[in-house]
Design a protein around this motif. Structure first.
Motif, PDB file in Angstrom:
ATOM      1  N   THR A  70     -25.642   5.516   5.210  1.00 48.90           N
ATOM      2  CA  THR A  70     -24.395   6.047   5.311  1.00 48.90           C
ATOM      3  C   THR A  70     -23.309   5.264   4.701  1.00 48.90           C
ATOM      4  O   THR A  70     -22.333   5.877   4.255  1.00 48.90           O
ATOM      5  N   TRP A  71     -23.400   3.894   5.021  1.00 49.45           N
ATOM      6  CA  TRP A  71     -22.476   3.168   4.521  1.00 49.45           C
ATOM      7  C   TRP A  71     -22.530   3.108   2.899  1.00 49.45           C
ATOM      8  O   TRP A  71     -21.540   3.070   2.249  1.00 49.45           O
ATOM      9  N   LEU A  72     -23.641   3.083   2.259  1.00 49.24           N
ATOM     10  CA  LEU A  72     -23.697   2.821   0.893  1.00 49.24           C
ATOM     11  C   LEU A  72     -23.269   4.095   0.284  1.00 49.24           C
ATOM     12  O   LEU A  72     -22.562   4.133  -0.909  1.00 49.24           O
ATOM     13  N   SER A  73     -23.793   5.269   0.608  1.00 51.28           N
ATOM     14  CA  SER A  73     -23.172   6.486  -0.081  1.00 51.28           C
ATOM     15  C   SER A  73     -21.704   6.802   0.198  1.00 51.28           C
ATOM     16  O   SER A  73     -21.037   7.283  -0.526  1.00 51.28           O
ATOM     17  N   GLY A  74     -21.261   6.233   1.478  1.00 51.15           N
ATOM     18  CA  GLY A  74     -19.887   6.381   1.731  1.00 51.15           C
ATOM     19  C   GLY A  74     -19.042   5.512   0.569  1.00 51.15           C
ATOM     20  O   GLY A  74     -17.947   5.812   0.042  1.00 51.15           O
ATOM     21  N   LEU A  78     -16.124   6.620  -2.346  1.00 53.56           N
ATOM     22  CA  LEU A  78     -14.914   5.979  -2.582  1.00 53.56           C
ATOM     23  C   LEU A  78     -14.708   5.460  -3.987  1.00 53.56           C
ATOM     24  O   LEU A  78     -13.773   5.523  -4.505  1.00 53.56           O
ATOM     25  N   MET A  79     -15.947   4.798  -4.388  1.00 50.33           N
ATOM     26  CA  MET A  79     -15.827   4.252  -6.048  1.00 50.33           C
ATOM     27  C   MET A  79     -15.623   5.441  -7.012  1.00 50.33           C
ATOM     28  O   MET A  79     -14.970   5.284  -7.914  1.00 50.33           O
ATOM     29  N   ALA A  80     -16.510   6.525  -6.586  1.00 54.86           N
ATOM     30  CA  ALA A  80     -16.690   7.624  -7.703  1.00 54.86           C
ATOM     31  C   ALA A  80     -15.586   8.748  -7.598  1.00 54.86           C
ATOM     32  O   ALA A  80     -15.398   9.338  -8.485  1.00 54.86           O
ATOM     33  N   ALA A  81     -15.240   9.170  -6.581  1.00 58.45           N
ATOM     34  CA  ALA A  81     -13.967  10.208  -6.183  1.00 58.45           C
ATOM     35  C   ALA A  81     -12.918   9.908  -6.928  1.00 58.45           C
ATOM     36  O   ALA A  81     -12.346   8.793  -6.706  1.00 58.45           O
ATOM     37  N   ALA A  89      -9.122   1.950  -0.293  1.00 56.36           N
ATOM     38  CA  ALA A  89      -9.599   2.149   1.103  1.00 56.36           C
ATOM     39  C   ALA A  89      -9.658   1.007   1.963  1.00 56.36           C
ATOM     40  O   ALA A  89      -9.071   0.940   3.204  1.00 56.36           O
ATOM     41  N   PHE A  90     -10.177   0.058   1.509  1.00 56.92           N
ATOM     42  CA  PHE A  90     -10.328  -1.295   2.321  1.00 56.92           C
ATOM     43  C   PHE A  90      -8.928  -1.959   2.184  1.00 56.92           C
ATOM     44  O   PHE A  90      -8.967  -2.976   2.940  1.00 56.92           O
ATOM     45  N   THR A  91      -8.219  -1.704   1.448  1.00 54.06           N
ATOM     46  CA  THR A  91      -6.700  -2.590   1.703  1.00 54.06           C
ATOM     47  C   THR A  91      -5.728  -1.460   2.361  1.00 54.06           C
ATOM     48  O   THR A  91      -4.680  -1.829   2.369  1.00 54.06           O
ATOM     49  N   LEU A  92      -6.377  -0.406   2.913  1.00 50.89           N
ATOM     50  CA  LEU A  92      -5.745   0.753   3.632  1.00 50.89           C
ATOM     51  C   LEU A  92      -4.502   1.158   2.924  1.00 50.89           C
ATOM     52  O   LEU A  92      -3.755   1.792   3.512  1.00 50.89           O
ATOM     53  N   GLY A  93      -4.620   1.644   1.528  1.00 49.36           N
ATOM     54  CA  GLY A  93      -3.654   1.869   0.676  1.00 49.36           C
ATOM     55  C   GLY A  93      -2.347   1.262   0.781  1.00 49.36           C
ATOM     56  O   GLY A  93      -1.435   1.752   0.207  1.00 49.36           O
ATOM     57  N   ILE A  94      -2.499   0.009   1.032  1.00 46.53           N
ATOM     58  CA  ILE A  94      -1.211  -0.738   1.097  1.00 46.53           C
ATOM     59  C   ILE A  94      -0.809  -1.058  -0.454  1.00 46.53           C
ATOM     60  O   ILE A  94      -1.608  -1.399  -1.347  1.00 46.53           O
ATOM     61  N   GLY A  95       0.345  -0.530  -0.789  1.00 50.92           N
ATOM     62  CA  GLY A  95       1.019  -0.476  -2.130  1.00 50.92           C
ATOM     63  C   GLY A  95       0.705   0.795  -2.928  1.00 50.92           C
ATOM     64  O   GLY A  95       1.767   1.189  -4.012  1.00 50.92           O
ATOM     65  N   ALA A  96      -0.040   1.626  -2.231  1.00 53.13           N
ATOM     66  CA  ALA A  96      -0.429   2.773  -3.185  1.00 53.13           C
ATOM     67  C   ALA A  96       0.328   3.951  -2.445  1.00 53.13           C
ATOM     68  O   ALA A  96       0.364   5.027  -2.997  1.00 53.13           O
ATOM     69  N   ASN A  97       0.952   3.747  -1.169  1.00 50.10           N
ATOM     70  CA  ASN A  97       1.711   4.655  -0.529  1.00 50.10           C
ATOM     71  C   ASN A  97       0.722   5.860  -0.406  1.00 50.10           C
ATOM     72  O   ASN A  97       1.417   7.123  -0.873  1.00 50.10           O
TER      73      ASN A  97
END
Length: 174
Positions: A70-74, A78-81, A89-97
């Motif tokens: 589950t974790w690896l496919s997730g 996140l890398m491919a989409a 995602a792991f920085t919670l979108g900080i700076g990306a708004n």
């Protein structure tokens, strides 16, 4: 077209492994643990040995590997989409708004904590409880408590994790 197919297959794998993982988590917490406690109290019954010897090791095998898949496919998703990124995602979108990155990131962090609990707290301690590794009775008692608390924590984290994951793909911050 190939990347769309790859992402669709990865998402299918992510959902299937996640359903297996969370289903087994709920099974352990709401079915097996209470049943084993009841069986231990039943003076004339077979006791919890059959569950511990035949069912638990197999269920834990599926549990820990479905957690990892589950974790690896997730992470792969996140890398491919094109609309996500693992770093975002792991920085919670900080700076990306980007509320979708914040939302999926919250789910990813909760899933990561849950994966840690499975592989670092639950599985090593369950091996002691089940007698798969040598441990004293005192070590087994402590291991049982640690595995129990980590499993219950995962149960509590599973609902918000699923809500964050689902709301990110539907564009809803809640």
């Amino acid at each position: 077209m190939e990347s769309i197919t790859s992402l669709a297959l990865d998402r299918w794998l992510h959902f299937l492994a996640g359903i297996t993982w969370i289903g087994l988590l709920y099974y352990f917490n709401f079915v097996q643990a209470p049943a084993a406690a009841e069986a231990a109290k039943d003076q004339g019954g077979p006791g919890p040995a059959a569950i511990g010897k035949y069912i638990t090791p197999r269920a834990l095998l599926w549990f820990r590997w479905s957690a990892l898949v589950t974790w690896l496919s997730g992470a792969y998703y996140l890398m491919a989409a094109p609309h996500y990124s693992l770093h975002g995602a792991f920085t919670l979108g900080i700076g990306a708004n980007n509320i979708a990155l914040t939302t999926i990131g919250m789910g990813a962090w909760l899933g990561t904590i849950m994966l840690f609990n499975v592989w670092v707290l639950i599985w090593p301690n369950q091996k002691k409880v089940l007698g798969l590794v040598v441990a004293t009775e005192e070590e087994k008692a402590k291991a049982k408590r640690v595995a129990f608390l980590a499993s219950r924590s995962n149960t509590l984290l599973s609902v918000p994790m699923l809500l964050f994951m689902g709301s990110a793909s539907h564009g809803l911050p809640f």
